[in-house]
Design a protein around this motif. Sequence first.
Motif, PDB file in Angstrom:
ATOM      1  N   ASP A  27      12.372  -0.319   7.295  1.00 20.55           N
ATOM      2  CA  ASP A  27      12.060  -1.372   6.349  1.00 20.55           C
ATOM      3  C   ASP A  27      10.623  -1.547   5.891  1.00 20.55           C
ATOM      4  N   ALA A  28       9.621  -0.875   6.678  1.00 22.03           N
ATOM      5  CA  ALA A  28       8.357  -1.039   6.221  1.00 22.03           C
ATOM      6  C   ALA A  28       7.632   0.448   5.725  1.00 22.03           C
ATOM      7  N   PRO A  29       8.093   0.791   4.211  1.00 24.99           N
ATOM      8  CA  PRO A  29       7.865   2.229   3.812  1.00 24.99           C
ATOM      9  C   PRO A  29       6.336   2.203   3.549  1.00 24.99           C
ATOM     10  N   ALA A  30       5.919   3.599   3.567  1.00 22.01           N
ATOM     11  CA  ALA A  30       4.581   3.690   3.176  1.00 22.01           C
ATOM     12  C   ALA A  30       4.404   4.860   2.229  1.00 22.01           C
ATOM     13  N   MET A  31       3.381   4.852   1.428  1.00 22.09           N
ATOM     14  CA  MET A  31       3.058   5.913   0.409  1.00 22.09           C
ATOM     15  C   MET A  31       1.664   6.512   0.883  1.00 22.09           C
ATOM     16  N   LEU A  32       1.836   7.954   0.626  1.00 28.68           N
ATOM     17  CA  LEU A  32       0.744   8.919   1.001  1.00 28.68           C
ATOM     18  C   LEU A  32       0.196   9.471  -0.326  1.00 28.68           C
ATOM     19  N   GLY A  33      -1.165   9.738  -0.340  1.00 30.40           N
ATOM     20  CA  GLY A  33      -1.381  10.425  -1.417  1.00 30.40           C
ATOM     21  C   GLY A  33      -2.933   9.758  -2.137  1.00 30.40           C
ATOM     22  N   LYS A  34      -3.249  10.210  -3.381  1.00 26.91           N
ATOM     23  CA  LYS A  34      -4.361   9.597  -4.065  1.00 26.91           C
ATOM     24  C   LYS A  34      -3.801   8.252  -4.640  1.00 26.91           C
ATOM     25  N   LEU A  35      -4.257   7.084  -4.101  1.00 22.10           N
ATOM     26  CA  LEU A  35      -3.422   5.867  -4.684  1.00 22.10           C
ATOM     27  C   LEU A  35      -4.588   4.942  -5.330  1.00 22.10           C
ATOM     28  N   TYR A  36      -3.995   4.159  -5.940  1.00 20.77           N
ATOM     29  CA  TYR A  36      -4.699   3.255  -6.771  1.00 20.77           C
ATOM     30  C   TYR A  36      -4.394   1.642  -6.464  1.00 20.77           C
ATOM     31  N   GLU A  37      -5.125   0.863  -6.014  1.00 13.87           N
ATOM     32  CA  GLU A  37      -4.657  -0.297  -5.452  1.00 13.87           C
ATOM     33  C   GLU A  37      -5.663  -1.297  -5.687  1.00 13.87           C
ATOM     34  N   SER A  38      -4.732  -2.793  -6.032  1.00 14.65           N
ATOM     35  CA  SER A  38      -5.593  -4.081  -6.064  1.00 14.65           C
ATOM     36  C   SER A  38      -4.732  -5.062  -5.265  1.00 14.65           C
ATOM     37  N   SER A  39      -5.222  -6.188  -4.951  1.00 15.38           N
ATOM     38  CA  SER A  39      -4.768  -7.287  -4.239  1.00 15.38           C
ATOM     39  C   SER A  39      -5.021  -8.540  -4.900  1.00 15.38           C
ATOM     40  N   PHE A  40      -4.226  -9.494  -4.653  1.00 16.99           N
ATOM     41  CA  PHE A  40      -4.519 -10.790  -5.368  1.00 16.99           C
ATOM     42  C   PHE A  40      -3.967 -12.050  -4.086  1.00 16.99           C
ATOM     43  N   GLU A  41      -4.615 -13.020  -4.263  1.00 18.32           N
ATOM     44  CA  GLU A  41      -4.283 -14.203  -3.469  1.00 18.32           C
ATOM     45  C   GLU A  41      -3.287 -15.161  -4.236  1.00 18.32           C
ATOM     46  N   GLN A  42      -2.126 -15.655  -3.962  1.00 18.34           N
ATOM     47  CA  GLN A  42      -1.647 -16.700  -4.688  1.00 18.34           C
ATOM     48  C   GLN A  42      -0.792 -17.681  -3.818  1.00 18.34           C
ATOM     49  N   ASP A  43      -0.910 -18.891  -3.939  1.00 12.60           N
ATOM     50  CA  ASP A  43      -0.121 -19.984  -3.048  1.00 12.60           C
ATOM     51  C   ASP A  43      -0.135 -19.668  -1.590  1.00 12.60           C
ATOM     52  N   GLY A  44      -1.292 -19.144  -1.142  1.00  9.27           N
ATOM     53  CA  GLY A  44      -1.392 -18.845   0.672  1.00  9.27           C
ATOM     54  C   GLY A  44      -0.843 -17.442   0.867  1.00  9.27           C
ATOM     55  N   ALA A  45      -0.691 -16.668   0.075  1.00 12.18           N
ATOM     56  CA  ALA A  45       0.010 -15.279   0.337  1.00 12.18           C
ATOM     57  C   ALA A  45      -1.056 -14.328  -0.152  1.00 12.18           C
ATOM     58  N   THR A  46      -0.948 -12.965   0.297  1.00  9.85           N
ATOM     59  CA  THR A  46      -1.767 -11.839  -0.083  1.00  9.85           C
ATOM     60  C   THR A  46      -0.843 -10.770  -0.721  1.00  9.85           C
ATOM     61  N   TYR A  47      -0.820 -10.508  -1.965  1.00 13.45           N
ATOM     62  CA  TYR A  47       0.019  -9.401  -2.312  1.00 13.45           C
ATOM     63  C   TYR A  47      -0.832  -8.212  -2.862  1.00 13.45           C
ATOM     64  N   HIS A  48      -0.093  -6.986  -2.548  1.00 18.56           N
ATOM     65  CA  HIS A  48      -0.880  -5.796  -2.673  1.00 18.56           C
ATOM     66  C   HIS A  48       0.042  -5.128  -3.808  1.00 18.56           C
ATOM     67  N   VAL A  49      -0.746  -4.350  -4.709  1.00 14.70           N
ATOM     68  CA  VAL A  49      -0.228  -3.638  -5.831  1.00 14.70           C
ATOM     69  C   VAL A  49      -0.476  -2.136  -5.660  1.00 14.70           C
ATOM     70  N   VAL A  50       0.195  -1.159  -5.604  1.00 16.83           N
ATOM     71  CA  VAL A  50      -0.155   0.186  -5.192  1.00 16.83           C
ATOM     72  C   VAL A  50       0.611   0.887  -6.193  1.00 16.83           C
ATOM     73  N   VAL A  51      -0.265   1.925  -6.834  1.00 16.48           N
ATOM     74  CA  VAL A  51       0.308   2.972  -7.762  1.00 16.48           C
ATOM     75  C   VAL A  51      -0.304   4.318  -7.508  1.00 16.48           C
ATOM     76  N   ASP A  52       0.531   5.398  -7.906  1.00 16.32           N
ATOM     77  CA  ASP A  52       0.303   6.518  -7.454  1.00 16.32           C
ATOM     78  C   ASP A  52      -0.433   7.496  -8.902  1.00 16.32           C
ATOM     79  N   SER A  53      -0.894   6.775  -9.652  1.00 14.72           N
ATOM     80  CA  SER A  53      -1.170   7.283 -10.912  1.00 14.72           C
ATOM     81  C   SER A  53      -2.446   6.647 -11.564  1.00 14.72           C
TER      82      SER A  53
END
Length: 441
Positions: A27-53
């Motif tokens: 239930d906690a998947p992982a992605m391996l490789g050359k990744l492109y990531e950003s994060s943002f904070e909203q309403d007290g939570a942290t969100y990660h956005v990860v793309v492999d392209s």
Amino acid sequence: GGVFGARGAGALANASAKADSYDRLVDAPAMLGKLYESSFEQDGATYHVVVDSPDVDLEALQAMLRKITAAAVDWMQDRPYEEYTFLFLAAHGSGGGGMEHADSTAIDIGGERLKQDVLNAADYSAHEFFHLWNVKRIRPQSLEPVDYTREQYSRALWFSEGVTSTVADILEIRAGLADEKHMLAHLSLLIGGLHSRSARLTQSAEESSLDTWLDAYPNYRRADRSISYYGKGEILGFLLDLEMRRLTHGRRCLRDLFQYMNQQYAQQGRYFDDSEGVRLALEALTGNDFHDFFARYIAGVEEIPYDRFFNYVGLTLGHRQVAQVYAGLVVSRPAGKPLTVVRVDENSAASRLNLSPGDVILKVNGKVFSGDWNQFLQKLNPKSRLHLKVSSAEGEIQELDLPLSTRKIDEYPLEDIPGISPAVRTRRTAFLRGESEAGEP
């Protein structure tokens, strides 16, 4: 290279994690490789956005996800996580789909589609994100305890999957990513899709849920054999919403149902009793009996009287026939796999070329296919041909020229009832936005 999982990022050599159970691990998947990531904070939570392209506009994707997550948290008045991760497999993806997890989702979407417009991922993102409530926390008893050694049968997938799609549609409206025209066109397509399958008269939404384990067999997916609990469930979600509104004069709607089930089940660590649990929640909220609705349209196979429901918001279901480009076959694309032939119509050009269910279409006009098959066909000249590279079930590879033609199909547009009043239009706005007719709480 790097690794990114549902709990954050780090160098591959330093990555480590411990799960309390096998279920928590997967239930906690992982992605391996050359990744492109950003994060943002909203309403007290942290969100990660990860793309492999590197070809995806990460800033635009993040902006879209901000809107979806904000709309969902607001709609549910709940945020049962502190950190959430969106993993997008785009570089090598050819199809569309995703897998829900308690604090993350992994979404497979064709890179070209995502590169062209990040909104192509809006449906998947909204659907998978809302799953963190509906199915991961608001959970049917039939799926508990989780057992990976056998099939687990549930009558409630029409609700856990189909009505999740209903809510995803509402969230897109609330997030400003879709409008009334888009929503009604989508609903019309869903109804047309259900009506194109004669199995709607023999297989109920509950039976389709139970039979999901047969989805891998091409013959099961024939129009005379099965319906989709996704499609019919999505329609049923809207009809339940309309019935709640009608019975309570607009005071109750689908939003109340999910907030109630979240409070009564998810937050109490309890599981609802499949379709029966949904019915009891509806009755508790509205003070009305839903036995007849469930017997006819969820456990049963009666034709849905759409006008009875949609008239409440000033809509009527039309019917017309239109010409459509026709290839003589139906295809599907399982996640991460090429196009697969599901059905070949008798007396079609595809049948004369000996195409068969189970054949895999490796290339279309010299390219690996990505995108929506039906939308692709409708852009072609009906007098043209498709050059296909096909692998049979026995592994024989051949190249074929498939002539296209046209056929008449039924469309079911949702249209305004003549002379609807401003009050009814206000009802419709509340319906599309998934809120009571009294407005926001």
